[in-house]
Design an enzyme around this catalytic site. Structure first.
Site, PDB file in Angstrom:
ATOM      1  N   PRO A 247     -25.749  -3.650  11.298  1.00  0.00           N
ATOM      2  CA  PRO A 247     -24.568  -4.663  11.320  1.00  0.00           C
ATOM      3  C   PRO A 247     -24.112  -4.555  13.115  1.00  0.00           C
ATOM      4  O   PRO A 247     -23.127  -3.404  13.560  1.00  0.00           O
ATOM      5  CB  PRO A 247     -23.152  -5.021  10.789  1.00  0.00           C
ATOM      6  CG  PRO A 247     -23.647  -3.515   9.327  1.00  0.00           C
ATOM      7  CD  PRO A 247     -25.128  -3.068  10.259  1.00  0.00           C
ATOM      8  N   ASN A 248     -24.037  -5.584  13.774  1.00  0.00           N
ATOM      9  CA  ASN A 248     -23.699  -5.867  15.529  1.00  0.00           C
ATOM     10  C   ASN A 248     -23.408  -4.613  16.449  1.00  0.00           C
ATOM     11  O   ASN A 248     -23.252  -5.184  17.175  1.00  0.00           O
ATOM     12  CB  ASN A 248     -22.089  -5.312  14.713  1.00  0.00           C
ATOM     13  CG  ASN A 248     -20.992  -6.214  13.772  1.00  0.00           C
ATOM     14  OD1 ASN A 248     -20.747  -7.527  14.187  1.00  0.00           O
ATOM     15  ND2 ASN A 248     -20.648  -5.644  12.788  1.00  0.00           N
TER      16      ASN A 248
ATOM     17  N   ARG B 275     -19.449  -6.475  21.979  1.00  0.00           N
ATOM     18  CA  ARG B 275     -18.835  -5.864  21.354  1.00  0.00           C
ATOM     19  C   ARG B 275     -17.823  -5.007  22.291  1.00  0.00           C
ATOM     20  O   ARG B 275     -18.897  -3.546  22.355  1.00  0.00           O
ATOM     21  CB  ARG B 275     -19.374  -5.258  20.137  1.00  0.00           C
ATOM     22  CG  ARG B 275     -20.262  -3.751  20.089  1.00  0.00           C
ATOM     23  CD  ARG B 275     -20.895  -3.931  18.588  1.00  0.00           C
ATOM     24  NE  ARG B 275     -19.951  -3.589  17.669  1.00  0.00           N
ATOM     25  CZ  ARG B 275     -20.047  -2.579  16.555  1.00  0.00           C
ATOM     26  NH1 ARG B 275     -21.372  -1.588  15.994  1.00  0.00           N
ATOM     27  NH2 ARG B 275     -18.936  -2.497  15.539  1.00  0.00           N
TER      28      ARG B 275
ATOM     29  N   TYR C  22     -18.518   1.196  22.834  1.00  0.00           N
ATOM     30  CA  TYR C  22     -19.648   1.350  23.032  1.00  0.00           C
ATOM     31  C   TYR C  22     -20.214   1.050  24.419  1.00  0.00           C
ATOM     32  O   TYR C  22     -21.465   1.049  24.415  1.00  0.00           O
ATOM     33  CB  TYR C  22     -20.070   0.087  21.919  1.00  0.00           C
ATOM     34  CG  TYR C  22     -19.514   0.343  20.468  1.00  0.00           C
ATOM     35  CD1 TYR C  22     -19.920   1.358  19.873  1.00  0.00           C
ATOM     36  CD2 TYR C  22     -18.266  -0.484  20.122  1.00  0.00           C
ATOM     37  CE1 TYR C  22     -19.171   1.710  18.709  1.00  0.00           C
ATOM     38  CE2 TYR C  22     -18.707  -0.479  19.055  1.00  0.00           C
ATOM     39  CZ  TYR C  22     -18.635   0.053  17.932  1.00  0.00           C
ATOM     40  OH  TYR C  22     -18.257   1.088  16.307  1.00  0.00           O
TER      41      TYR C  22
ATOM     42  N   ASN D  13     -28.740   4.517  12.451  1.00  0.00           N
ATOM     43  CA  ASN D  13     -27.618   4.161  12.842  1.00  0.00           C
ATOM     44  C   ASN D  13     -27.004   2.917  12.098  1.00  0.00           C
ATOM     45  O   ASN D  13     -27.517   1.850  12.604  1.00  0.00           O
ATOM     46  CB  ASN D  13     -27.411   3.789  14.428  1.00  0.00           C
ATOM     47  CG  ASN D  13     -25.595   3.714  15.029  1.00  0.00           C
ATOM     48  OD1 ASN D  13     -24.427   3.352  13.567  1.00  0.00           O
ATOM     49  ND2 ASN D  13     -25.439   3.247  16.429  1.00  0.00           N
TER      50      ASN D  13
ATOM     51  N   ALA E 171     -21.358  -0.237  10.174  1.00  0.00           N
ATOM     52  CA  ALA E 171     -20.118  -0.135   9.300  1.00  0.00           C
ATOM     53  C   ALA E 171     -20.815   0.315   7.573  1.00  0.00           C
ATOM     54  O   ALA E 171     -20.178   0.967   7.370  1.00  0.00           O
ATOM     55  CB  ALA E 171     -19.565  -1.342   9.309  1.00  0.00           C
TER      56      ALA E 171
ATOM     57  N   HIS F 202     -19.959   3.720   6.391  1.00  0.00           N
ATOM     58  CA  HIS F 202     -18.350   3.967   5.554  1.00  0.00           C
ATOM     59  C   HIS F 202     -18.706   3.259   4.615  1.00  0.00           C
ATOM     60  O   HIS F 202     -17.780   3.570   3.492  1.00  0.00           O
ATOM     61  CB  HIS F 202     -17.161   3.768   6.624  1.00  0.00           C
ATOM     62  CG  HIS F 202     -17.836   3.867   8.112  1.00  0.00           C
ATOM     63  ND1 HIS F 202     -17.538   5.470   8.195  1.00  0.00           N
ATOM     64  CD2 HIS F 202     -17.843   3.459   8.803  1.00  0.00           C
ATOM     65  CE1 HIS F 202     -18.451   5.270   9.710  1.00  0.00           C
ATOM     66  NE2 HIS F 202     -17.925   4.056  10.918  1.00  0.00           N
TER      67      HIS F 202
ATOM     68  N   ASP G 118     -28.328   5.964  -0.903  1.00  0.00           N
ATOM     69  CA  ASP G 118     -29.550   6.121  -2.326  1.00  0.00           C
ATOM     70  C   ASP G 118     -31.049   5.720  -1.151  1.00  0.00           C
ATOM     71  O   ASP G 118     -31.817   6.230  -1.948  1.00  0.00           O
ATOM     72  CB  ASP G 118     -29.154   5.062  -3.492  1.00  0.00           C
ATOM     73  CG  ASP G 118     -27.663   5.805  -3.966  1.00  0.00           C
ATOM     74  OD1 ASP G 118     -27.308   6.719  -3.730  1.00  0.00           O
ATOM     75  OD2 ASP G 118     -27.631   4.606  -5.617  1.00  0.00           O
TER      76      ASP G 118
ATOM     77  N   GLU H  80     -28.879  11.010  11.496  1.00  0.00           N
ATOM     78  CA  GLU H  80     -27.542   9.678  11.705  1.00  0.00           C
ATOM     79  C   GLU H  80     -27.160   9.880  13.062  1.00  0.00           C
ATOM     80  O   GLU H  80     -26.916  10.840  13.246  1.00  0.00           O
ATOM     81  CB  GLU H  80     -26.668   9.549  11.175  1.00  0.00           C
ATOM     82  CG  GLU H  80     -25.300   9.202  10.670  1.00  0.00           C
ATOM     83  CD  GLU H  80     -24.189   9.828  10.145  1.00  0.00           C
ATOM     84  OE1 GLU H  80     -24.079  10.730   9.532  1.00  0.00           O
ATOM     85  OE2 GLU H  80     -23.540   9.406   9.488  1.00  0.00           O
TER      86      GLU H  80
ATOM     87  N   HIS I 239     -24.548   7.988  15.955  1.00  0.00           N
ATOM     88  CA  HIS I 239     -23.765   7.075  15.700  1.00  0.00           C
ATOM     89  C   HIS I 239     -22.937   7.135  17.677  1.00  0.00           C
ATOM     90  O   HIS I 239     -23.141   8.483  18.355  1.00  0.00           O
ATOM     91  CB  HIS I 239     -21.817   6.949  15.079  1.00  0.00           C
ATOM     92  CG  HIS I 239     -22.405   7.141  13.832  1.00  0.00           C
ATOM     93  ND1 HIS I 239     -22.577   6.283  13.570  1.00  0.00           N
ATOM     94  CD2 HIS I 239     -22.983   8.268  12.584  1.00  0.00           C
ATOM     95  CE1 HIS I 239     -22.439   6.457  12.300  1.00  0.00           C
ATOM     96  NE2 HIS I 239     -23.039   7.773  11.657  1.00  0.00           N
TER      97      HIS I 239
ATOM     98  N   SER J   3     -20.237   6.137  19.232  1.00  0.00           N
ATOM     99  CA  SER J   3     -18.619   6.648  19.000  1.00  0.00           C
ATOM    100  C   SER J   3     -18.634   7.616  18.169  1.00  0.00           C
ATOM    101  O   SER J   3     -20.144   8.245  17.128  1.00  0.00           O
ATOM    102  CB  SER J   3     -18.257   5.550  19.036  1.00  0.00           C
ATOM    103  OG  SER J   3     -18.173   5.518  17.527  1.00  0.00           O
TER     104      SER J   3
ATOM    105  N   ARG K  51     -11.977   8.862  15.614  1.00  0.00           N
ATOM    106  CA  ARG K  51     -12.001   7.032  14.933  1.00  0.00           C
ATOM    107  C   ARG K  51     -10.655   7.260  13.978  1.00  0.00           C
ATOM    108  O   ARG K  51     -10.197   7.546  13.837  1.00  0.00           O
ATOM    109  CB  ARG K  51     -12.698   6.210  15.344  1.00  0.00           C
ATOM    110  CG  ARG K  51     -13.717   6.429  16.677  1.00  0.00           C
ATOM    111  CD  ARG K  51     -14.767   5.380  16.716  1.00  0.00           C
ATOM    112  NE  ARG K  51     -14.241   4.159  16.767  1.00  0.00           N
ATOM    113  CZ  ARG K  51     -15.425   3.037  16.429  1.00  0.00           C
ATOM    114  NH1 ARG K  51     -16.568   3.196  17.206  1.00  0.00           N
ATOM    115  NH2 ARG K  51     -14.756   1.982  16.297  1.00  0.00           N
TER     116      ARG K  51
ATOM    117  N   ARG L  73     -13.503   5.502   8.810  1.00  0.00           N
ATOM    118  CA  ARG L  73     -14.490   5.520   9.821  1.00  0.00           C
ATOM    119  C   ARG L  73     -15.195   7.512   9.050  1.00  0.00           C
ATOM    120  O   ARG L  73     -15.823   8.289   9.520  1.00  0.00           O
ATOM    121  CB  ARG L  73     -14.740   5.804  10.928  1.00  0.00           C
ATOM    122  CG  ARG L  73     -14.435   4.289  11.297  1.00  0.00           C
ATOM    123  CD  ARG L  73     -15.065   4.088  12.801  1.00  0.00           C
ATOM    124  NE  ARG L  73     -14.341   2.677  12.876  1.00  0.00           N
ATOM    125  CZ  ARG L  73     -14.616   1.493  13.009  1.00  0.00           C
ATOM    126  NH1 ARG L  73     -15.366   1.463  12.862  1.00  0.00           N
ATOM    127  NH2 ARG L  73     -13.956   0.010  13.435  1.00  0.00           N
TER     128      ARG L  73
HETATM  129  C1  DQA Z   1     -21.010   2.959  15.004  1.00  0.00           C
HETATM  130  C2  DQA Z   1     -19.933   3.761  14.654  1.00  0.00           C
HETATM  131  C3  DQA Z   1     -19.157   2.844  12.943  1.00  0.00           C
HETATM  132  O1  DQA Z   1     -18.555   3.354  12.434  1.00  0.00           O
HETATM  133  C4  DQA Z   1     -19.254   1.428  13.912  1.00  0.00           C
HETATM  134  O2  DQA Z   1     -19.096   0.289  11.868  1.00  0.00           O
HETATM  135  C5  DQA Z   1     -20.217   0.628  13.976  1.00  0.00           C
HETATM  136  C6  DQA Z   1     -20.247   1.120  15.016  1.00  0.00           C
HETATM  137  C7  DQA Z   1     -21.343   3.293  15.929  1.00  0.00           C
HETATM  138  O3  DQA Z   1     -22.860   3.917  16.817  1.00  0.00           O
HETATM  139  O4  DQA Z   1     -20.697   4.559  16.991  1.00  0.00           O
HETATM  140  O5  DQA Z   1     -20.399  -0.781  14.467  1.00  0.00           O
HETATM  141  O6  DQA Z   1     -22.059   3.329  14.384  1.00  0.00           O
END
Ligand code: DQA
Length: 146
Positions: free
Chosen positions: A9-10, A17, A22, A73, A76, A79, A86, A97, A99, A101, A106, A110
């Site tokens: 998401p996002n 954002r 980011y 990735n 959110a 977390h 699963d 994985e 990320h 950031s 942080r 997180r």
């Molecule tokens: C993220 C870090 C997550 O905590 C956050 O909710 C994101 C982006 C990152 O790529 O740094 O949406 O996964």
């Protein structure tokens, strides 16, 4: 060798954002970056994004038998989502994985990564570069036949 790159998401709002966290590059820029890396590495790939937890679970399930590895990735959902953890465990496809950031630097909330528990490696705090490292890592991992 075929890798599924899954974004949560996002991430579709990259550029807009929280650019101080980011960056100013857009999601289209990220897709172009990943595509260039995969082409350079001669790896088949598909890039998908969803803002919905269940959709991400469906995409992981559908990857079974089709993709050799997953770069994820979960944003959110990293977390919060035991469902994504699963699903990764269920299909047992090697997953890394990523990320953008450095989540370890942080907020407290997180600090937990459920998805990470099913991943063989994590790259965080490297921006787009984390995806390249994840793809290269998986190429090497799969070529060793482990
Ligand atoms: C993220 C870090 C997550 O905590 C956050 O909710 C994101 C982006 C990152 O790529 O740094 O949406 O996964």
């Amino acid at each position: 060798m075929k890798i599924l790159i899954l974004n949560g998401p996002n991430l579709n709002l990259l550029g807009l954002r929280e650019p101080d966290i980011y960056g100013r590059k857009t999601y289209a820029d990220l897709k172009a970056y990943i595509a260039a890396v995969c082409r350079d590495e001669d790896i088949g790939f598909e890039i998908r994004q969803s803002n919905h937890e269940g959709d991400l679970v469906d995409m992981i399930q559908e990857a079974y038998g089709i993709f050799d590895a997953i770069v994820i990735n979960p944003a959110a959902y990293t977390h919060t989502s035991i469902a994504i953890l699963d699903a990764l465990k269920a299909v047992s496809i090697p997953a890394v994985e990523v990320h953008l950031s450095d989540i370890s630097e942080r907020e407290q909330f997180r600090q937990v990564s459920y998805a990470g528990l099913a991943c063989i490696k994590t790259f965080k705090g490297l921006g787009f570069e984390g995806y390249r490292k994840a793809i290269e890592f998986l190429k090497e991992y799969l070529s060793q036949g482990v």
